[in-house]
Enzyme design. Sequence first.
Site, PDB file in Angstrom:
ATOM      1  N   HIS A 189      54.664  31.366  37.212  1.00 50.97           N
ATOM      2  CA  HIS A 189      54.453  30.955  35.608  1.00 50.97           C
ATOM      3  C   HIS A 189      53.341  30.139  35.827  1.00 50.97           C
ATOM      4  CE1 HIS A 189      55.991  34.021  33.224  1.00 50.97           C
ATOM      5  NE2 HIS A 189      57.251  33.448  33.648  1.00 50.97           N
ATOM      6  N   ASP A 228      57.178  41.408  37.567  1.00 49.18           N
ATOM      7  CA  ASP A 228      58.047  40.745  36.459  1.00 49.18           C
ATOM      8  C   ASP A 228      57.859  41.472  35.019  1.00 49.18           C
ATOM      9  OD1 ASP A 228      59.370  38.739  36.911  1.00 49.18           O
ATOM     10  OD2 ASP A 228      58.639  38.311  34.888  1.00 49.18           O
ATOM     11  N   HIS A 230      58.406  39.190  32.837  1.00 51.90           N
ATOM     12  CA  HIS A 230      56.923  38.208  31.899  1.00 51.90           C
ATOM     13  C   HIS A 230      56.125  38.275  32.592  1.00 51.90           C
ATOM     14  CE1 HIS A 230      60.916  36.659  31.329  1.00 51.90           C
ATOM     15  NE2 HIS A 230      61.032  36.512  30.466  1.00 51.90           N
ATOM     16  N   ASP A 317      63.974  41.706  36.082  1.00 49.25           N
ATOM     17  CA  ASP A 317      64.286  41.272  34.921  1.00 49.25           C
ATOM     18  C   ASP A 317      63.426  41.895  33.853  1.00 49.25           C
ATOM     19  OD1 ASP A 317      61.813  40.217  35.472  1.00 49.25           O
ATOM     20  OD2 ASP A 317      62.229  38.439  34.763  1.00 49.25           O
TER      21      ASP A 317
END
Length: 528
Positions: A189, A228, A230, A317
């Site tokens: 990120h 991931d 996200h 995740d």
Amino acid sequence: MKLGLGRLKDVLKTGSGTAPVEGEKEQAENKDKAEKEEMQTIKSEENKFEISEEKEGNTMELKKTGLEAKKGLLSPADRTKAEKTGLIFFPAFDWAISPTHPEREERLLYTRDQIFEEGLMDLPEIAEYKPRLAEYRDIARVHFCVPDIKAQATTPHLIAAGSCLVLGDALMKGEVKNAFALIRPPGHHAMTVAHGNRGFCNINNEAILVEYLRKTYGIRKIAIVDTDVHHGDGTQDIFYNDPDVLFISFHQDGRTLYPGSGFMSELGGPKALGRTINIPLPPGTPDEGILYVLDSLVLPILKDFKPELVLNSAGQDNHYTDPLANMRFSAQGYAKLNEKLAPDMAVLEGGYAIQSALPYVNTGIILAMAGLDYSCVREPDFKPGMFVQASRDKKTLEEIVATQLENWKNRDRLVEAEVSKHGDFYRRKKQIFYDTDMIQEFQEETIRMCPDCLGYKTIDSHAHGGVGNPRIFGVSIPIYACEKCQAEAREEYKKKLIHPEYDYVYLQDKKQDEYRAYNTRTKRETVY
């Protein structure tokens, strides 16, 4: 600690020809030794970097101690005969956002306990490497850190990034066939500008690895597949205008999860359209759906792109027990994904089901990368068939695959049409929220639309909510810039040094591998 991997010991004994697993006493000694070695590494960093002020010119320059970048390009070795999988474990004992935060050291401690207990580290197919510190120059090659690198990259950050570089070197030297960096803090990120921590990330480990490999070994075409849950918005931002880096991210739909981005319309900058492929998955997507996307979209695009390296941002995740998301992926699904994708290197990102997922997922991935049988790796509560792909979501996935295959097929025409719309410069404005540090950033990015190269980039960024609400100006010159763009960009940097509205001005010259940061208040320039 036994987590119920069942027949794993027997499979490893018969399937790999290794010696029996060591006794509990020796395993405990190994774990204690690993912990002591890591703590020693952390403490030894204190005096790695010294800053000295030169008497003339108010110039500050970092002195390196044995970590200097190699001069000239090195040729990647032939890896066809390499047999081992390289691993690094770095739990970052002394770094946490808070003691109870999901992103804490236990994320890797349970995994380490499991694989030590099952004897994976004793297998002849596994080569364990020691971490090292990344240089400040490695960070400056990717980021404009505000106010400086030391403020954003703690010792654990430097070790996490440095661990990737260690495995990158091992890969390029032909010591290993592939590698897995089990590290934290994560990084996907973190964008080009770093005002603080967002999405648990300060600096981008995988982007730092990419630029290091380019500068050190001359690697040009690289694919990054982000698995991931996200959206990897930081990695996307860093390579958005670079057609030599293919970025593919599949993630839970941004309308339902942080960071609220990663839609199919995000295809790349004018000269890199179609080199960003986002796959927003419906919440609840199980193994079947994710593997369908991999087989039908990701692998065909990779085959067509023909990258020199495939890197995997290996977030975990998507697991059905993860507390921060809503997906239904299993350890077996992750292992199969890794086996099919066959990345040259995987770098750990997210994954916060510390006991119920990470030990199983990481074990499955390690076995898959090493070419060993992973069929016995299952979560205690998992039953085959417990998650079924909804028919409505299956249709959604088919539409995503069809749309993105069409975008990929037409990428060159998309670039030609988009470039024709712009004059000498392309501009876009962005608002970026740092959820951890509660900073709101307003940013304008400008790309020089050069006919001879990718053109240099400038970023005008103003943060609200951080210390002093700093405004910065950054100039970034790509590694393959033409001489005209390089000269023009460096002149732009010089001009901004006398502009009072900016607190810090940065130069990122990837072609010369030279990085500067100027503090307009103190009138001092740091050279990395």
